[in-house]
Design an enzyme around this catalytic site. Structure first.
Site, mmCIF file in Angstrom:
data_model
loop_
_atom_site.group_PDB
_atom_site.id
_atom_site.type_symbol
_atom_site.label_atom_id
_atom_site.label_comp_id
_atom_site.label_asym_id
_atom_site.label_seq_id
_atom_site.Cartn_x
_atom_site.Cartn_y
_atom_site.Cartn_z
ATOM 1 N N ARG A 108 63.219 -16.822 -45.166
ATOM 2 C CA ARG A 108 62.911 -15.870 -46.240
ATOM 3 C C ARG A 108 61.529 -16.220 -46.761
ATOM 4 N NH1 ARG A 108 66.418 -13.968 -51.436
ATOM 5 N NH2 ARG A 108 67.314 -12.760 -49.734
ATOM 6 N N HIS A 135 64.391 -6.153 -45.349
ATOM 7 C CA HIS A 135 65.568 -6.979 -45.658
ATOM 8 C C HIS A 135 66.711 -6.544 -44.723
ATOM 9 C CE1 HIS A 135 68.015 -9.745 -47.636
ATOM 10 N NE2 HIS A 135 68.134 -9.227 -48.837
ATOM 11 N N GLN A 138 70.584 -7.569 -45.194
ATOM 12 C CA GLN A 138 71.207 -6.834 -46.295
ATOM 13 C C GLN A 138 71.563 -5.419 -45.828
ATOM 14 O OE1 GLN A 138 71.587 -7.750 -49.920
ATOM 15 N NE2 GLN A 138 72.930 -5.975 -49.700
ATOM 16 N N ASP A 230 67.525 -0.741 -56.412
ATOM 17 C CA ASP A 230 67.088 -2.141 -56.342
ATOM 18 C C ASP A 230 66.112 -2.348 -57.501
ATOM 19 O OD1 ASP A 230 66.504 -4.731 -55.497
ATOM 20 O OD2 ASP A 230 65.248 -4.118 -53.811
ATOM 21 N N CYS A 270 71.663 -4.210 -53.959
ATOM 22 C CA CYS A 270 71.662 -5.445 -53.158
ATOM 23 C C CYS A 270 71.848 -6.684 -54.029
ATOM 24 C CB CYS A 270 70.386 -5.533 -52.345
ATOM 25 S SG CYS A 270 68.892 -5.473 -53.335
ATOM 26 N N ARG A 298 77.894 -9.448 -47.022
ATOM 27 C CA ARG A 298 76.789 -10.246 -46.453
ATOM 28 C C ARG A 298 77.385 -11.332 -45.567
ATOM 29 N NH1 ARG A 298 72.055 -10.456 -49.250
ATOM 30 N NH2 ARG A 298 71.162 -11.055 -47.256
HETATM 31 N N1 NVA Z 1 63.571 -6.105 -53.448
HETATM 32 C C1 NVA Z 1 64.144 -7.340 -53.916
HETATM 33 C C2 NVA Z 1 65.397 -7.658 -53.160
HETATM 34 C C3 NVA Z 1 66.063 -8.949 -53.558
HETATM 35 C C4 NVA Z 1 67.271 -9.252 -52.758
HETATM 36 C C5 NVA Z 1 63.123 -8.454 -53.766
HETATM 37 O O1 NVA Z 1 62.450 -8.520 -52.744
HETATM 38 O O2 NVA Z 1 62.979 -9.245 -54.708
HETATM 39 N N1 CP Z 2 70.605 -9.460 -52.021
HETATM 40 C C1 CP Z 2 70.069 -10.664 -51.744
HETATM 41 O O1 CP Z 2 69.380 -10.867 -50.732
HETATM 42 O O2 CP Z 2 70.407 -11.635 -52.631
HETATM 43 P P1 CP Z 2 69.760 -13.084 -52.747
HETATM 44 O O3 CP Z 2 68.325 -12.895 -53.154
HETATM 45 O O4 CP Z 2 70.583 -13.762 -53.783
HETATM 46 O O5 CP Z 2 69.851 -13.752 -51.405
#
Ligand code: NVA
Ligand code: CP
Length: 310
Positions: A108, A135, A138, A230, A270, A298
């Site tokens: 990540r 993502h 997800q 989101d 998400c 997930r």
């Molecule tokens: N769009 C959000 C998703 C988090 C799971 C981010 O990238 O922070």
């Molecule tokens: N939705 C998601 O990816 O959650 P986290 O950021 O907690 O992994």
């Protein structure tokens, strides 16, 4: 369908055919059902996963780690601050070193190019656990959740309201590949990437899906089967958060918006959610909200990815 995914990377769902995505969804459903019946699997006995995190995570981290354990393998969590990457060791060297120890790498981070570089130099499958662009893990879990609630994906109207971010990019790709009608409503200036829009339009054409873009949440929500949102400011955009609040007013899933959707519509997010911003607390806690089933999925979707690729 036989598993043809051994050794593959999972960088974006754009690289997966509809059949391959459906294969992963079938496998996820099967693993979920068996897990609920107490049937265990040793599909990844002795296998290992390195998990590199350059951003915070609750769901992705825990579900991948527990997923590996449940399949008989183990995972090791690597925070970027503790890795030598944090002190300047190149990604390509990290990829080649980790490949000598583990059977798969989850990452990540910010730039999609970092994930791609890691995959280019790693000899083991690399899984994208979120970048600024995508993502995909997800989105796979989300397709599983929609399938469970709607018994099909083809023709389902999925409306996404909010920022044109990593989440909507992956939903557009997955949805159009699986024959859904994906509707996206963002504020002006916060549209999804033009390149991903164009790609998703081509996927829609090939697979009987549809992609509708606009800046009007009410229009996008009318008659929808699934409402999705989101956060207005993603990880890495903290400094823009206050400015974004001004531009995103009205791009919220609330009671009024929900009433425009199909009466059996489900609400998805998400997570983590910012109540009172992209979604109101009453809708978040309402019976139509499936956000915790979505979060649970997930685990099952990730187990399918791991079992298929590693
Ligand atoms: N769009 C959000 C998703 C988090 C799971 C981010 O990238 O922070
Ligand atoms: N939705 C998601 O990816 O959650 P986290 O950021 O907690 O992994």
């Amino acid at each position: 369908m036989e598993n043809h995914l051994k050794g593959r990377d999972f960088l974006s769902l754009k690289d997966y055919t509809p059949e391959e995505i459906k294969f992963l969804l079938d496998l996820a459903s099967k693993l979920k059902a068996e897990h609920k019946q107490g049937i265990g699997h040793d599909l990844l006995k002795g296998k290992t996963l390195a998990m590199i995190f350059n951003k915070a995570s609750t769901r992705t981290r825990v579900s991948f780690e527990i997923g590996m354990f449940q399949l008989g393998g183990m995972a090791t969590f690597l925070s970027i601050q503790d890795l030598q990457i944090g002190r300047g060791e190149p990604i390509k060297d990290t990829a080649r070193v980790l490949s000598r120890y583990v059977d798969g790498i989850l990452i990540r981070t910010y730039a999609q190019s970092e994930v791609e570089e890691l995959a280019q130099y790693a000899d083991v499958p690399v899984i994208n656990g979120l970048t600024d662009l995508y993502h995909p893990t997800q989105a796979l879990a989300d397709m599983l959740t929609i399938l469970e609630y709607k018994q099909k994906l083809e023709g389902i109207k999925l409306t996404y309201i909010g920022d044109g971010n990593n989440m909507v990019h992956s939903l557009m790709i997955a949805g159009t590949k699986l024959g859904m009608e994906v509707r996206v409503a963002t504020p002006k200036g916060y549209e999804p990437s033009a390149e991903i829009v164009e790609m998703s339009q081509a996927f829609a054409k090939e697979n009987g899906g549809k992609l509708v873009l606009g800046n009007d949440p009410e229009e996008a929500c009318t008659g929808a089967d699934v409402l999705y949102t989101d956060v207005w400011a993603s990880m890495g955009q903290e400094e823009e958060a206050e400015e974004r609040k001004k531009h995103f007013q009205g791009f919220q899933i609330n009671k009024k918006i929900l009433e425009l959707a199909d009466s059996k519509a489900i609400v998805m997010h998400c997570l983590p959610a910012h109540l009172g911003e992209e979604i109101t607390a009453d809708v978040f806690e309402s019976p139509q909200s499936v956000v915790f089933d979505e979060a649970e999925n997930r685990l099952h979707a990730h187990k399918a990815i791991l079992a298929a690729l590693l």
